[in-house]
Design an enzyme around this catalytic site. Sequence first.
Site, short mmCIF file in Angstrom:
data_model
loop_
_atom_site.label_atom_id
_atom_site.label_comp_id
_atom_site.label_asym_id
_atom_site.label_seq_id
_atom_site.Cartn_x
_atom_site.Cartn_y
_atom_site.Cartn_z
N CYS A 1 0.93 -1.17 0.01
CA CYS A 1 0.17 -0.05 0.09
C CYS A 1 0.74 1.28 -0.07
O CYS A 1 1.64 1.60 0.94
CB CYS A 1 -0.93 -0.11 1.28
SG CYS A 1 -1.51 1.37 1.71
N CYS B 1 0.22 3.97 2.78
CA CYS B 1 0.74 3.34 3.91
C CYS B 1 2.17 3.83 4.21
O CYS B 1 2.82 4.12 5.09
CB CYS B 1 0.54 2.20 4.11
SG CYS B 1 -1.30 1.30 4.04
#
Lengths: 105, 290
Positions: free
Chosen positions: A30, A33
């Site tokens: 991700c 993230c």
Amino acid sequence: MIEEIKDENFSTSINQASTPVVVDFWASWCGPCKMLSPIMDEVSGELGEKVKFFKLNVDENPNIASEFKISSIPTVIVFKDGNVVDKFVGFKPKQAVKEVLEKHI
Amino acid sequence: MENTRYDIAIIGSGPAGLSAAINAKVRNKNIIVFGIQELSNKIIKAPKINNYLGFYDITGIELRDRFKEHIENLGISITFERINEVYAMGDYFALDVNGKMYESKTIILATGIEYTKPLKGEEKFLGKGVGYCATCDAPLYKGKTVTIIGYNKEAEDDANYVSELAKTTYYVPMYKKELALNENIKILNDRVVEIQGTDKVDKVVFENNEIATDGVFVLKDSVSPTQLVPGLEMENNHIKVNLDMKTNIKGCFAAGDCTGKPYQYIKSAGQGQVAALNAVTYLDSMVKLS
């Protein structure tokens, strides 16, 4: 460095804390993230002992991720006395992250 | 990828973005301008422009050509890439183009105001089953049902990727073109009425049908400024700026239609200039600090 939390020790870590607890739900694939992670490190450094920071890898810990209905990451959840008191989804700049957390200190 | 950290990244190639670009360039800043080949889809549609000082009775295309000539003379080129998300990292910005990252010390948002209106329920369930980045969140839907509402051809690639993980993938095309989708994707040619659920998404309601789904990805051409730059403060659907074209995020400026009405060329150009000059001042102050 923010400590990793897992399915196994999640409840104990969340419930035993005497301060608000922040959990950053993330995964290695991700992008947002990855960008949020250094921000969380900085914020945890600045807030010191007032808030306990954890991160949880949703790939490795599917039970907790599903218990908290994580459908987008990053998701950051704030717990107080074991209860969810706040939550945000997606990247936020440092100042905005701090504003969310400072409400609960 | 080259490891350049630009001084100023300008997002948008309309009058605000280009005016910012020329002003930053003459002050010798290392800039990158993201935009489209046509520069601005709005300008080229204008049949006649009489309120741009100095260019009486000009067509949109002629004005666009003048802009083009101007930036080319200054050696400014446009990078034809679409920024998905801008991360404010503190003393710099990371600009994401499908996983490829650009870095700059400041940014100027000059994106215009063309973003699509959200679907009913879209904002309510954002992060609760609704997402904008299929490649980011698809693994969370392993073995589940996902619906993709696609506004452009690129959304088809994302749908194909999702279909490899999800149990069932629905694709709702919001355009009329031939689709290149994996065979296991179910295509729904129907009008979306609403995304519904309780504490999270559970169905998409169409004009003639409804389907149960665990997640919905809405994949559009252009996103609203708050999705483009998380943490950006808005006011009445526009980016909130002060007279220096500063936003609430340090080092992030905005100019043109995205900051509010009136939507006019020369106002956009003026704001682009103010934004660029203040970005330059900000950069100079950073140098002094370090």
